[in-house]
Design a protein around this motif. Structure first.
Motif, PDB file in Angstrom:
ATOM      1  N   MET A 193      -1.889   0.735 -13.837  1.00 33.59           N
ATOM      2  CA  MET A 193      -2.579   0.742 -12.538  1.00 33.59           C
ATOM      3  C   MET A 193      -3.840  -0.131 -12.550  1.00 33.59           C
ATOM      4  O   MET A 193      -4.125  -0.829 -11.572  1.00 33.59           O
ATOM      5  CB  MET A 193      -2.988   2.172 -12.144  1.00 33.59           C
ATOM      6  CG  MET A 193      -1.928   3.013 -11.470  1.00 33.59           C
ATOM      7  SD  MET A 193      -1.131   2.270 -10.026  1.00 33.59           S
ATOM      8  CE  MET A 193      -2.168   2.806  -8.670  1.00 33.59           C
ATOM      9  N   GLY A 194      -4.584  -0.080 -13.669  1.00 35.08           N
ATOM     10  CA  GLY A 194      -5.843  -0.824 -13.747  1.00 35.08           C
ATOM     11  C   GLY A 194      -5.637  -2.326 -13.562  1.00 35.08           C
ATOM     12  O   GLY A 194      -6.232  -2.940 -12.666  1.00 35.08           O
ATOM     13  N   ALA A 226      -0.674   8.834 -10.654  1.00 34.15           N
ATOM     14  CA  ALA A 226      -1.669   8.477 -11.677  1.00 34.15           C
ATOM     15  C   ALA A 226      -2.883   9.392 -11.600  1.00 34.15           C
ATOM     16  O   ALA A 226      -3.455   9.775 -12.618  1.00 34.15           O
ATOM     17  CB  ALA A 226      -2.097   7.018 -11.502  1.00 34.15           C
ATOM     18  N   LYS A 227      -3.263   9.780 -10.380  1.00 33.71           N
ATOM     19  CA  LYS A 227      -4.437  10.630 -10.197  1.00 33.71           C
ATOM     20  C   LYS A 227      -4.130  12.103 -10.403  1.00 33.71           C
ATOM     21  O   LYS A 227      -5.025  12.932 -10.367  1.00 33.71           O
ATOM     22  CB  LYS A 227      -4.981  10.462  -8.766  1.00 33.71           C
ATOM     23  CG  LYS A 227      -5.805   9.210  -8.556  1.00 33.71           C
ATOM     24  CD  LYS A 227      -5.878   8.831  -7.094  1.00 33.71           C
ATOM     25  CE  LYS A 227      -7.044   9.429  -6.352  1.00 33.71           C
ATOM     26  NZ  LYS A 227      -7.142   8.872  -4.975  1.00 33.71           N
ATOM     27  N   LEU A 254       2.243   1.576  -3.510  1.00 37.20           N
ATOM     28  CA  LEU A 254       1.141   1.856  -4.443  1.00 37.20           C
ATOM     29  C   LEU A 254       0.669   3.289  -4.310  1.00 37.20           C
ATOM     30  O   LEU A 254       0.277   3.921  -5.286  1.00 37.20           O
ATOM     31  CB  LEU A 254      -0.042   0.928  -4.144  1.00 37.20           C
ATOM     32  CG  LEU A 254       0.024  -0.461  -4.745  1.00 37.20           C
ATOM     33  CD1 LEU A 254      -1.004  -1.367  -4.076  1.00 37.20           C
ATOM     34  CD2 LEU A 254      -0.239  -0.384  -6.249  1.00 37.20           C
ATOM     35  N   SER A 255       0.710   3.787  -3.081  1.00 38.66           N
ATOM     36  CA  SER A 255       0.228   5.132  -2.815  1.00 38.66           C
ATOM     37  C   SER A 255       0.977   6.165  -3.664  1.00 38.66           C
ATOM     38  O   SER A 255       0.368   7.070  -4.234  1.00 38.66           O
ATOM     39  CB  SER A 255       0.381   5.412  -1.321  1.00 38.66           C
ATOM     40  OG  SER A 255       0.297   6.784  -1.088  1.00 38.66           O
ATOM     41  N   SER A 312       0.814  -1.200   0.000  1.00 35.73           N
ATOM     42  CA  SER A 312       0.000   0.000   0.000  1.00 35.73           C
ATOM     43  C   SER A 312       0.863   1.273   0.000  1.00 35.73           C
ATOM     44  O   SER A 312       0.577   2.228  -0.718  1.00 35.73           O
ATOM     45  CB  SER A 312      -0.938  -0.090   1.212  1.00 35.73           C
ATOM     46  OG  SER A 312      -1.285   1.167   1.659  1.00 35.73           O
ATOM     47  N   CYS A 343      -5.026  -7.214  -7.418  1.00 37.62           N
ATOM     48  CA  CYS A 343      -5.293  -7.103  -5.969  1.00 37.62           C
ATOM     49  C   CYS A 343      -6.737  -7.527  -5.681  1.00 37.62           C
ATOM     50  O   CYS A 343      -7.011  -8.296  -4.761  1.00 37.62           O
ATOM     51  CB  CYS A 343      -5.125  -5.653  -5.490  1.00 37.62           C
ATOM     52  SG  CYS A 343      -3.470  -4.989  -5.665  1.00 37.62           S
ATOM     53  N   GLY A 344      -7.650  -6.975  -6.517  1.00 36.83           N
ATOM     54  CA  GLY A 344      -9.079  -7.204  -6.285  1.00 36.83           C
ATOM     55  C   GLY A 344      -9.469  -8.656  -6.471  1.00 36.83           C
ATOM     56  O   GLY A 344     -10.357  -9.160  -5.780  1.00 36.83           O
ATOM     57  N   LEU A 375      -3.149  -3.817 -12.275  1.00 34.18           N
ATOM     58  CA  LEU A 375      -2.613  -4.080 -10.937  1.00 34.18           C
ATOM     59  C   LEU A 375      -3.749  -4.076  -9.907  1.00 34.18           C
ATOM     60  O   LEU A 375      -3.825  -4.970  -9.049  1.00 34.18           O
ATOM     61  CB  LEU A 375      -1.558  -3.008 -10.608  1.00 34.18           C
ATOM     62  CG  LEU A 375      -0.703  -3.181  -9.363  1.00 34.18           C
ATOM     63  CD1 LEU A 375      -0.133  -4.587  -9.271  1.00 34.18           C
ATOM     64  CD2 LEU A 375       0.424  -2.159  -9.359  1.00 34.18           C
ATOM     65  N   GLY A 376      -4.638  -3.109 -10.025  1.00 34.64           N
ATOM     66  CA  GLY A 376      -5.811  -3.077  -9.133  1.00 34.64           C
ATOM     67  C   GLY A 376      -6.666  -4.326  -9.313  1.00 34.64           C
ATOM     68  O   GLY A 376      -7.176  -4.884  -8.350  1.00 34.64           O
ATOM     69  N   GLY A 419      -0.174   5.706  -7.267  1.00 36.76           N
ATOM     70  CA  GLY A 419      -1.563   6.120  -7.410  1.00 36.76           C
ATOM     71  C   GLY A 419      -1.708   7.632  -7.377  1.00 36.76           C
ATOM     72  O   GLY A 419      -2.476   8.200  -8.158  1.00 36.76           O
ATOM     73  N   ARG A 420      -0.960   8.279  -6.501  1.00 38.12           N
ATOM     74  CA  ARG A 420      -1.070   9.739  -6.424  1.00 38.12           C
ATOM     75  C   ARG A 420      -0.557  10.385  -7.702  1.00 38.12           C
ATOM     76  O   ARG A 420      -1.113  11.374  -8.179  1.00 38.12           O
ATOM     77  CB  ARG A 420      -0.346  10.259  -5.188  1.00 38.12           C
ATOM     78  CG  ARG A 420      -1.240  10.173  -3.945  1.00 38.12           C
ATOM     79  CD  ARG A 420      -0.476  10.024  -2.647  1.00 38.12           C
ATOM     80  NE  ARG A 420       0.447  11.124  -2.415  1.00 38.12           N
ATOM     81  CZ  ARG A 420       1.607  11.000  -1.767  1.00 38.12           C
ATOM     82  NH1 ARG A 420       1.959   9.827  -1.266  1.00 38.12           N
ATOM     83  NH2 ARG A 420       2.388  12.029  -1.596  1.00 38.12           N
TER      84      ARG A 420
END
Lengths: 297, 158
Positions: free
Chosen positions: B139-140, B55-56, B48-49, B45, B146-147, B142-143, B52-53
């Motif tokens: 990212m997609g 990416a966003k 990833l954070s 996490s 995880c999911g 990878l998510g 992700g930050r």
């Protein structure tokens, strides 16, 4: 004495007859759907936004396998276990259905044979869709692969196994009005109708009726284990960008990832255009805050 | 108290203490495994954070930092985790975990999902340092990796 007995018999008859009348399926007139031309591209969008595959594709199906809607997934509830049926365009599914048949199923919860469906199938949300949506979805569903898998009967005990009783449930609880009158329209259509978010995120009363005064305020997981979160501003602190990114990637702002049925929902949401995900986020930030539920005594 | 009863009492006491110690020792091994895997998840996490930050668009894209975070993720997934996932550490057996017992019933599938995560982090390792678009694209999946595991093997929050 005979007189009393007679009046009892008459009363019972009246109750029985009116119960029968009140519980009768009330299908839509096929005129509603006549002359509508379906559009497959719009239908595909409705399919993703409506989350059809999340329930009707087999457990664990990925990519193209998600489009084989053979059913079979189990949904535990306090009333029994429901099994998603085959809705592929095969005779075991919805092969041979007319647009009116699909409309009655999705907008009124009535089968082509005139039986009531259990509201585990979220027609109480889909009722807010338009006849044109049904025509569009029909064209897309008919283009999907056929599956010959037979649908499994639900495991529901007495008295809930009497489908006729669902007619009374519908009289009491089935409403086509929007829940949030003032919410932004695009998000409202995605949340309240297509995405049927309220079916899990809103608590239910004794008869499985949604308690709309606590709309999206969180509820016990119907499987009996765990809690489905409150997604109103009452507890949800994520920004609109956080929400939209969660819908796209499954990552929370803490970089945990969605699990359980929400992971299936993300599979649908990530296929939507970005503006749809933003609209859902905007809707969620706009609705009345529901206070966190007080712990059960 | 006679001498004999005293001895019996002492022996009994020792035996009980021993049993309790064995019990708590066992609990500790299970709890350690659970704590270790949670710590591992924290490290996912944390890395990833950063990705992700970026990416966003919450922080500027930095190819070097992104590449390092992605390399960390790939290293983490490559670690041997067999001792985290020992029998008796499911949610039915110990407290404060959401690991479903199905993990141990479907170990081959659980491991396959782990392999899929290894692949997704390797893709990210190749992408993160290239460009922001490549990072966002990775990212997609990878998510999704995880999911896939959280969907099947993590119980809902209580």
């Amino acid at each position: 004495m005979r007189k009393i007995l007679l009046s009892f018999v008459v009363l019972a008859l009246v109750a029985g007859i009116s119960g029968w009348v009140f519980s009768a399926p009330r299908p839509l007139n096929q005129v509603v759907f006549s002359g509508l031309e379906g559009d497959a591209a719009r239908g595909r969008h409705l399919f993703d936004a409506g989350g059809c595959a999340a329930c009707h594709a087999p457990e664990g199906a990925k990519d193209d396998a998600r489009l084989i809607l053979s059913g079979g997934r189990a949904f535990a509830s306090p009333f029994g276990t429901f099994y998603a049926p085959n809705i592929s365009p095969h005779a075991e599914g919805i092969g041979g259905w007319s647009v009116t048949d699909l409309g009655n199923a999705m907008l009124r919860g009535i089968s082509p044979e005139g039986a009531h469906y259990y509201p585990a199938f979220p027609y109480a949300s889909y009722i807010r869709l338009a006849p044109q949506d049904i025509a569009d979805l029909k064209v897309y569903l008919d283009s999907l692969p056929k599956s010959a898998v037979a649908s499994r009967g639900h495991d529901v005990g007495f008295p809930f196994n009497i489908r006729r009783g669902l007619g009374l449930w519908k009289r009491l609880y089935l409403r086509d009005a929007w829940v949030q009158d003032n919410a932004p329209e695009q998000g409202r259509r995605l949340v309240e109708a297509l995405g049927h978010c309220g079916e899990c995120h809103t608590p239910r009363g004794r008869f499985g009726n949604l308690l709309t005064d606590r709309w999206l305020g969180g509820a016990p997981d119907p499987s009996g284990k765990g809690q489905i979160p409150n997604i109103t501003p009452g507890t949800l602190t994520w920004s609109e960008a956080d929400l939209a990114y969660f819908f796209e990637s499954g990552f929370t702002p803490d970089y945990d990832s969605a699990g359980g049925h929400m992971a299936d929902v993300i599979e649908n949401l990530k296929r939507l255009p970005p503006e749809d995900r933003a609209a859902i986020a905007a809707y969620l930030k706009s609705i009345p805050a529901v206070a966190p539920a007080t712990p059960a005594e | 108290m006679s001498k004999k009863t005293t001895i019996t009492a002492v022996i009994l006491g020792l035996a009980l203490t021993g049993a309790a110690m064995a019990e708590s020792h066992m609990d500790k091994a299970l709890k350690d495994a659970k704590d270790a895997r949670e710590a591992h998840m924290e490290l996912y996490s944390f890395n990833l954070s950063l990705l992700g930050r970026m990416a966003k668009g919450e922080m500027p894209y930095d190819a070097d930092a992104a590449g390092k975070a992605a390399a960390n993720l790939a290293t983490l997934t490559a670690m041997d985790q067999a001792r985290y996932w020992i029998e008796g550490t499911d949610e039915m057996s110990i407290d404060e975990t959401r690991a479903k017992p199905e993990i141990w019933e479907n170990m081959a599938d659980f491991q396959a999902k782990g392999t899929a995560l290894v692949d997704a982090t390797q893709t990210m390792e190749g992408a993160a340092g290239q460009s922001l678009e490549a990072l966002q694209g990775a990212m997609g999946p990878l998510g999704g990796a995880c999911g896939a595991c959280h969907k099947a093997y993590r119980a809902p929050k209580t």
